[in-house]
Structure formats: structure tokens, C-alpha cells
Motif scaffolding. Structure first.
Motif, mmCIF file in Angstrom:
data_model
loop_
_atom_site.group_PDB
_atom_site.id
_atom_site.type_symbol
_atom_site.label_atom_id
_atom_site.label_comp_id
_atom_site.label_asym_id
_atom_site.label_seq_id
_atom_site.Cartn_x
_atom_site.Cartn_y
_atom_site.Cartn_z
ATOM 1 N N UNK A 137 0.810 -1.219 0.000
ATOM 2 C CA UNK A 137 0.000 0.000 0.000
ATOM 3 C C UNK A 137 0.844 1.270 0.000
ATOM 4 N N UNK A 138 2.079 1.166 0.453
ATOM 5 C CA UNK A 138 2.953 2.341 0.513
ATOM 6 C C UNK A 138 3.782 2.519 -0.754
ATOM 7 N N UNK A 139 3.514 1.713 -1.789
ATOM 8 C CA UNK A 139 4.252 1.845 -3.039
ATOM 9 C C UNK A 139 5.506 0.998 -3.116
ATOM 10 N N UNK A 140 5.773 0.223 -2.087
ATOM 11 C CA UNK A 140 6.935 -0.667 -2.135
ATOM 12 C C UNK A 140 6.730 -1.780 -3.145
ATOM 13 N N UNK A 141 7.784 -2.240 -3.747
ATOM 14 C CA UNK A 141 7.688 -3.259 -4.806
ATOM 15 C C UNK A 141 8.750 -4.330 -4.611
ATOM 16 N N UNK A 142 8.334 -5.569 -4.763
ATOM 17 C CA UNK A 142 9.275 -6.700 -4.743
ATOM 18 C C UNK A 142 9.080 -7.509 -6.018
ATOM 19 N N UNK A 143 10.181 -7.868 -6.659
ATOM 20 C CA UNK A 143 10.129 -8.612 -7.919
ATOM 21 C C UNK A 143 10.854 -9.947 -7.744
ATOM 22 N N UNK A 144 10.239 -11.007 -8.190
ATOM 23 C CA UNK A 144 10.843 -12.341 -8.113
ATOM 24 C C UNK A 144 10.697 -13.022 -9.467
ATOM 25 N N UNK A 145 11.781 -13.555 -9.991
ATOM 26 C CA UNK A 145 11.756 -14.246 -11.288
ATOM 27 C C UNK A 145 12.211 -15.683 -11.091
ATOM 28 N N UNK A 146 11.424 -16.610 -11.615
ATOM 29 C CA UNK A 146 11.754 -18.020 -11.508
ATOM 30 C C UNK A 146 11.700 -18.689 -12.878
ATOM 31 N N UNK A 147 12.543 -19.685 -13.074
ATOM 32 C CA UNK A 147 12.575 -20.418 -14.341
ATOM 33 C C UNK A 147 11.689 -21.647 -14.258
ATOM 34 N N UNK A 148 11.053 -21.964 -15.384
ATOM 35 C CA UNK A 148 10.178 -23.129 -15.465
ATOM 36 C C UNK A 148 10.525 -23.908 -16.729
ATOM 37 N N UNK A 149 10.675 -25.222 -16.596
ATOM 38 C CA UNK A 149 10.825 -26.105 -17.747
ATOM 39 C C UNK A 149 9.503 -26.816 -17.972
ATOM 40 N N UNK A 150 8.975 -26.740 -19.176
ATOM 41 C CA UNK A 150 7.698 -27.393 -19.492
ATOM 42 C C UNK A 150 7.882 -28.330 -20.676
ATOM 43 N N UNK A 151 7.321 -29.519 -20.581
ATOM 44 C CA UNK A 151 7.423 -30.497 -21.652
ATOM 45 C C UNK A 151 7.346 -31.894 -21.102
ATOM 46 N N UNK A 152 7.739 -32.855 -21.898
ATOM 47 C CA UNK A 152 7.674 -34.271 -21.539
ATOM 48 C C UNK A 152 8.945 -34.689 -20.807
ATOM 49 N N UNK A 153 8.799 -35.359 -19.679
ATOM 50 C CA UNK A 153 9.953 -35.827 -18.910
ATOM 51 C C UNK A 153 10.476 -37.125 -19.528
ATOM 52 N N UNK A 154 11.785 -37.145 -19.800
ATOM 53 C CA UNK A 154 12.393 -38.347 -20.382
ATOM 54 C C UNK A 154 13.697 -38.684 -19.668
ATOM 55 N N UNK A 155 14.071 -39.946 -19.798
ATOM 56 C CA UNK A 155 15.375 -40.378 -19.294
ATOM 57 C C UNK A 155 16.463 -39.696 -20.120
ATOM 58 N N UNK A 156 17.428 -39.055 -19.443
ATOM 59 C CA UNK A 156 18.415 -38.237 -20.152
ATOM 60 C C UNK A 156 19.372 -39.066 -20.998
ATOM 61 N N UNK A 157 19.564 -40.333 -20.664
ATOM 62 C CA UNK A 157 20.502 -41.150 -21.450
ATOM 63 C C UNK A 157 19.816 -41.903 -22.581
ATOM 64 N N UNK A 158 18.483 -41.740 -22.717
ATOM 65 C CA UNK A 158 17.759 -42.420 -23.787
ATOM 66 C C UNK A 158 18.055 -41.762 -25.135
ATOM 67 N N UNK A 159 17.836 -42.497 -26.187
ATOM 68 C CA UNK A 159 18.100 -41.975 -27.521
ATOM 69 C C UNK A 159 17.090 -40.888 -27.887
ATOM 70 N N UNK A 160 17.577 -39.914 -28.659
ATOM 71 C CA UNK A 160 16.739 -38.833 -29.167
ATOM 72 C C UNK A 160 16.510 -39.089 -30.647
ATOM 73 N N UNK A 161 15.239 -39.202 -31.018
ATOM 74 C CA UNK A 161 14.917 -39.499 -32.408
ATOM 75 C C UNK A 161 15.337 -38.343 -33.319
ATOM 76 N N UNK A 162 15.949 -38.697 -34.428
ATOM 77 C CA UNK A 162 16.374 -37.700 -35.424
ATOM 78 C C UNK A 162 17.154 -36.564 -34.773
ATOM 79 N N UNK A 163 18.080 -36.943 -33.883
ATOM 80 C CA UNK A 163 18.861 -35.946 -33.152
ATOM 81 C C UNK A 163 19.856 -35.220 -34.052
ATOM 82 N N UNK A 164 20.240 -35.839 -35.157
ATOM 83 C CA UNK A 164 21.207 -35.221 -36.055
ATOM 84 C C UNK A 164 20.730 -35.361 -37.493
#
Length: 376
Positions: free
Chosen positions: A14-41
Motif C-alpha cells: 500500500x505504501x508503493x513498495x515493490x518486490x520482484x521475483x523471477x523463476x525459471x520453469x521447464x515445461x514439456x515431456x519428462x524423459x530419461x536423459x541417457x535415452x536416444x533422441x529421435x532424429x537428433x542429427x
């Protein structure tokens, strides 16, 4: 939206004070990181690129053991033994394949490669097992030729983890200066053997087999999983071609890839649907990489602590800084070909004599561009 995004929250009092917070979000399908990626190259190669491949192919083939590659096909020529060895038959075996020089020409065409395989100074020692008048025998032979030229169309197709398979069709074989040394073999047996047909078969089959490792080397296919040491960790890489097409302008190749770092088997990453890059086969050599391949690697690196850093940093009230990432870095690739690295919630802890004195969260978007290294 899919990929990495920032959510910014602004709070006002109410006194005009301001706080800003920025957060990162990853959105998509969760996969095993060592699995093959189709048509990766995806790679495209022009006719000029295949000229370079042709120049390199000769020395590659000269280093191959053609006789060992032909071993499963032995005998290379036989007659009169359809029901097994009898009173008149021959079986011709190759002991070695030697030559003074090899020249290869590969020209892209619709559906395959116009192929020319020239061998100079051919020398093929071998052996003939036979029977004449029901008497068995075995003699050494040697066939030489000043030049053998095999021409045709080389078909190349995906072959899973073995890389690429090759098939030479519409063959035309020219022999120059053929000479046969085969003393002691009965005339009836000699009449069964087509020496020019035998040596033509040896060279055409040898050329076809030699093209598989050469194509795997040139087009990027790897025969089975490969392991290498990177930063003290075992990196396991699997590549299998999924598609290859040829036109008069060149070739387009797509490959599925998987890369795993030892110790990060449980790591996961956020998968974003890949599109197919637009490439012109007539424009030299082009390479396209899916951002998911890089993102899976960065997720694994974070999982095993490779992205956690502590460094001395004198700042008056602190003497060191500990950096930890709550999310792995993520590459976002847009439709216009631009790339950026998104660093999400990178936590910096400032310490003095090992005691935390302050913390800060850093988020950033960094433009990423990959260019050829000048002179390399």
C-alpha cells in the motif's frame, strides 16, 4: 509453453513498495536423459562434399583387410559340387587381395550414388580344391590384372546400430591385363573355372563390402555403442541412422543419437518436440542438431555435479562463492534458427571462512551461435 520460460512475480504494498521475483520453469515431456533422441542429427552433403569423400575413400579402402571381409563368402567360385564334392568339381578360394592403388568416385544421383571403383596392380593369391576323374587335388593359384574397374549404382540404406548397409547394383566390370598362374590343375577342372568371372566377383564383392565402413566413416554412422573418457567420466554414445535419401544435388541423412554419462543413469530432462530442419543438399556440408540432445547432456552433467562450482571470489564481506543450479541449463531453438541458453535459478552462495553470508538467485538468457572455426 514448451521449453524454458521465466515467470516474473511483482508484489506491491500500500505504501508503493515493490518486490520482484523471477523463476525459471521447464515445461514439456519428462524423459530419461541417457535415452536416444529421435532424429537428433541431420546432415546434408552436396556433390562437392562427395568429391572430398571420394578423395579420402581410396586410402581408407587400402587400409582394409579385404580377404578377411570376403571370408564368409568363400569359396568365391565353385562348380560341379551342387550335391557336394564329386568326381569332377572345383572350389576356388581367396587367400589375399593385394593392389598397388585404388581410386573411387561417388556422384549423387536420384536414389543412390553413381559408383566407380578402380583397382590398379591387382594381385590375388588363392587355392583351388578339386576332383578330376574322381581323384582329389588342391593347388595354389595366382591371378593378377593391371587394372579392374567396377562401375554401377551404390545403394545405401540404414542398418540400425551397424550404421549403413550398401548394395552395388547394375554392375559393369572391365578387366585389363588379366593373367592366371594355375599350373598342375587338370584341364577338365580348368574348363569349369571362369577366371575373369571369379576375379570380377572378388573385386565387385570386395568393393561393395569396403563401402560399408567407408560410408559409416563419411556419413557419421557408428557400428555399435562407443565409449570415451570426458572430464574423467565415461561417455557412452550410440548412433543409428534412421533415413538417407539421394538426389542429383547430394544426400540427406537423419540419425537417432543417445549419449550417457557414467553415474547419471537416473537423470531426467524435459523433452520438447523436434522439427525437421530445412537443408539444401546442394550447399556444401550442413549439420543440424536437435536441442534435446544437448539438453539431455546438460541434465546429466547437473545430476553428477559437473555444474556445481566453488571458486575464490574476494568481495570484502566474502572470500568464496558456491554456484549451484536448481535447474540444468536448457537450449531453446526457435523456428528462425536462433538459439539461446536459458540459465534458470542459478543460486550463488557467498561465504566468508566457509560460513554463508549472502545468497542470490540468477536467471539469464544467453544468445548462442555456432560457427566454423577459422583455419580448422
Amino acid at each position: 509453453q514448451e521449453g524454458a520460460s521465466f515467470i516474473e512475480t511483482i508484489a506491491l504494498d500500500e505504501d508503493g513498495g515493490k518486490a520482484v521475483d523471477t523463476r525459471a520453469v521447464h515445461a514439456g515431456q519428462i524423459r530419461n536423459a541417457s535415452a536416444s533422441v529421435e532424429n537428433a542429427m541431420t546432415a546434408s552433403m552436396s556433390t562437392g562434399a562427395f568429391e572430398k569423400i571420394s578423395e579420402a575413400a581410396g586410402p581408407i579402402v587400402k587400409g582394409l583387410d579385404i580377404a578377411t571381409m570376403l571370408a564368409p563368402m568363400q569359396p568365391m567360385q565353385h562348380a560341379g559340387d551342387e550335391s557336394g564334392p564329386d568326381c569332377l568339381y572345383d572350389r576356388v578360394y581367396v587367400n589375399d587381395v593385394k593392389f598397388s592403388d585404388v581410386k573411387i568416385q561417388l556422384i549423387p544421383t536420384q536414389g543412390g550414388l553413381n559408383f566407380r571403383f578402380q583397382v590398379d596392380g591387382l594381385d590375388v593369391p588363392g587355392r583351388v580344391d578339386y576332383a578330376a576323374a574322381c581323384l582329389d587335388g588342391s593347388n595354389d593359384v595366382r591371378v593378377t590384372a593391371t587394372r579392374v574397374v567396377v562401375a554401377g549404382t551404390l545403394l545405401v540404406s540404414p542398418n540400425g546400430m551397424k550404421g549403413f548397409a550398401t548394395d552395388l547394383v547394375d554392375q559393369d566390370i572391365t578387366l585389363t591385363g588379366l593373367n592366371v598362374q594355375a599350373s598342375g590343375i587338370p584341364g577338365a577342372v580348368m574348363g569349369l573355372i571362369s577366371w575373369d568371372g571369379w576375379i570380377s566377383s572378388v573385386i565387385s564383392k570386395g568393393a561393395e563390402l569396403a563401402m560399408e565402413p567407408m560410408m559409416n566413416s563419411a556419413l557419421g554412422g557408428l557400428a555399435g555403442p562407443k565409449e570415451m573418457d570426458v572430464l574423467g567420466k565415461k561417455l557412452r554414445m550410440e548412433v543409428s541412422p534412421t533415413d538417407i535419401s539421394f538426389s542429383n544435388s547430394g544426400a540427406l541423412v537423419s540419425m537417432t543419437m543417445g549419449m550417457g554419462i557414467g553415474g547419471a543413469e537416473q537423470a531426467q530432462y524435459v523433452y520438447v518436440q523436434n522439427g525437421a530442419p530445412t537443408m539444401d543438399p546442394g550447399n556444401g556440408f550442413q549439420l543440424g542438431l536437435a536441442d534435446d540432445l544437448a539438453n539431455s547432456m546438460m541434465s546429466q552433467a547437473k545430476a553428477i555435479g559437473l555444474l556445481s562450482l566453488e571458486m575464490p571470489a574476494s568481495g570484502g564481506t566474502f572470500d568464496s562463492t558456491q554456484i549451484d543450479m536448481t535447474l540444468p541449463p536448457m537450449i531453446n531453438a526457435s523456428a528462425d534458427g536462433k538459439m539461446q541458453v536459458v540459465l534458470g535459478d542459478m543460486m550463488a552462495t557467498f561465504k566468508n571462512n566457509g560460513t554463508p553470508v549472502a545468497k542470490a538467485a540468477v536467471n539469464a538468457k544467453i544468445a548462442l551461435e555456432v560457427k566454423p572455426a577459422t583455419g580448422n
